[in-house]
Design a protein around this motif. Structure first.
Motif, PDB file in Angstrom:
ATOM      1  N   UNK A   1      48.126  41.896  30.661  1.00 27.15           N
ATOM      2  CA  UNK A   1      49.752  42.648  30.365  1.00 27.15           C
ATOM      3  C   UNK A   1      50.313  43.080  30.783  1.00 27.15           C
ATOM      4  N   UNK A   2      51.593  43.482  30.257  1.00 30.16           N
ATOM      5  CA  UNK A   2      53.018  44.225  30.706  1.00 30.16           C
ATOM      6  C   UNK A   2      52.069  45.334  30.843  1.00 30.16           C
ATOM      7  N   UNK A   3      51.660  46.236  30.212  1.00 31.04           N
ATOM      8  CA  UNK A   3      50.580  47.324  30.532  1.00 31.04           C
ATOM      9  C   UNK A   3      49.887  47.442  31.547  1.00 31.04           C
ATOM     10  N   UNK A   4      49.834  46.249  32.116  1.00 29.98           N
ATOM     11  CA  UNK A   4      48.748  46.226  33.504  1.00 29.98           C
ATOM     12  C   UNK A   4      47.328  46.234  32.712  1.00 29.98           C
ATOM     13  N   UNK A   5      46.695  46.463  31.283  1.00 33.00           N
ATOM     14  CA  UNK A   5      45.541  46.237  30.798  1.00 33.00           C
ATOM     15  C   UNK A   5      44.816  44.972  31.393  1.00 33.00           C
ATOM     16  N   UNK A   6      43.732  44.703  31.937  1.00 34.59           N
ATOM     17  CA  UNK A   6      43.163  43.498  32.690  1.00 34.59           C
ATOM     18  C   UNK A   6      42.090  42.999  32.251  1.00 34.59           C
ATOM     19  N   UNK A   7      41.795  41.730  31.621  1.00 33.92           N
ATOM     20  CA  UNK A   7      40.276  41.138  31.695  1.00 33.92           C
ATOM     21  C   UNK A   7      40.652  39.907  32.265  1.00 33.92           C
ATOM     22  N   UNK A   8      38.587  39.701  31.977  1.00 35.67           N
ATOM     23  CA  UNK A   8      38.131  39.532  33.454  1.00 35.67           C
ATOM     24  C   UNK A   8      36.774  38.287  32.618  1.00 35.67           C
ATOM     25  N   UNK A   9      36.627  37.598  32.892  1.00 38.39           N
ATOM     26  CA  UNK A   9      35.712  36.739  32.831  1.00 38.39           C
ATOM     27  C   UNK A   9      34.260  36.967  33.671  1.00 38.39           C
ATOM     28  N   UNK A  10      32.781  36.949  32.752  1.00 42.39           N
ATOM     29  CA  UNK A  10      31.960  37.563  33.389  1.00 42.39           C
ATOM     30  C   UNK A  10      31.896  36.874  34.781  1.00 42.39           C
ATOM     31  N   UNK A  11      31.998  35.943  34.839  1.00 38.74           N
ATOM     32  CA  UNK A  11      31.553  35.286  36.639  1.00 38.74           C
ATOM     33  C   UNK A  11      32.267  35.888  37.290  1.00 38.74           C
ATOM     34  N   UNK A  12      33.953  36.743  37.374  1.00 41.56           N
ATOM     35  CA  UNK A  12      34.213  36.862  38.294  1.00 41.56           C
ATOM     36  C   UNK A  12      34.694  38.262  38.939  1.00 41.56           C
ATOM     37  N   UNK A  13      33.986  39.126  37.178  1.00 33.46           N
ATOM     38  CA  UNK A  13      34.637  40.784  37.512  1.00 33.46           C
ATOM     39  C   UNK A  13      33.669  40.617  38.124  1.00 33.46           C
ATOM     40  N   UNK A  14      34.480  42.030  39.354  1.00 36.23           N
ATOM     41  CA  UNK A  14      33.926  42.730  40.360  1.00 36.23           C
ATOM     42  C   UNK A  14      34.047  41.660  41.230  1.00 36.23           C
ATOM     43  N   UNK A  15      34.979  40.663  41.714  1.00 35.21           N
ATOM     44  CA  UNK A  15      35.040  40.091  42.364  1.00 35.21           C
ATOM     45  C   UNK A  15      36.612  39.554  42.747  1.00 35.21           C
ATOM     46  N   UNK A  16      37.525  39.334  41.243  1.00 36.51           N
ATOM     47  CA  UNK A  16      38.460  38.991  41.414  1.00 36.51           C
ATOM     48  C   UNK A  16      39.091  40.383  40.344  1.00 36.51           C
ATOM     49  N   UNK A  17      40.320  40.114  41.146  1.00 29.84           N
ATOM     50  CA  UNK A  17      41.404  40.997  40.700  1.00 29.84           C
ATOM     51  C   UNK A  17      42.987  40.679  40.102  1.00 29.84           C
ATOM     52  N   UNK A  18      43.146  40.750  39.451  1.00 30.43           N
ATOM     53  CA  UNK A  18      44.568  40.094  38.739  1.00 30.43           C
ATOM     54  C   UNK A  18      45.690  41.169  39.013  1.00 30.43           C
TER      55      UNK A  18
END
Length: 127
Positions: free
Chosen positions: A51-68
């Motif tokens: 989001x604009x506030x930099x709140x981020x959400x990830x799929x479990x399969x990429x959590x801890x490996x990908x960064x948006x």
């Protein structure tokens, strides 16, 4: 908003890659931005959103490996992908939807809720 994704390529398992998504328009900061991916023969699936506030959400399969992340001044979103696996191989799409009150505290993860899409960029991971 119009979107254009860049940065796909061929890497070996364990390596990293960064995708970029450039957006047109002056109201970029008002959009929820997301990455989806589609592997051969599979449905398009949610990967990550911000989001604009930099709140981020990830799929479990990429959590801890990908960064948006996003740079609102540059109208650009990024996806840093580390420790890539062969199962990460897919066409990656960036997408956008205007943020609204119903998305407070959450983000949409369904393909159908996003109103703008980039053209996709292919990520191939060799084992």
């Amino acid at each position: 908003v119009q979107l254009q994704a860049f940065g796909g390529g061929l890497v070996q398992a364990g390596e990293s890659l960064r995708l970029s998504c450039e957006a047109s328009g002056r109201t970029f900061s008002g959009y929820i931005m997301a990455w989806f991916r589609q592997a051969p023969g599979k449905d398009r699936e949610f990967v990550a959103a911000i989001k604009w506030s930099d709140s981020t959400y990830y799929a479990d399969s990429v959590k801890d490996r990908f960064t948006i992340s996003r740079d609102n001044a540059k109208n650009t979103m990024y996806l840093q992908m580390n420790s890539l696996k062969p199962e990460d191989r897919a066409v990656y799409y960036c997408a956008a939807v205007w943020d609204r009150r119903s998305y407070s505290g959450t983000i949409p993860k369904d393909v159908g809720e996003y109103t703008a899409w980039g053209q996709g960029t292919l990520v191939t991971v060799s084992s």
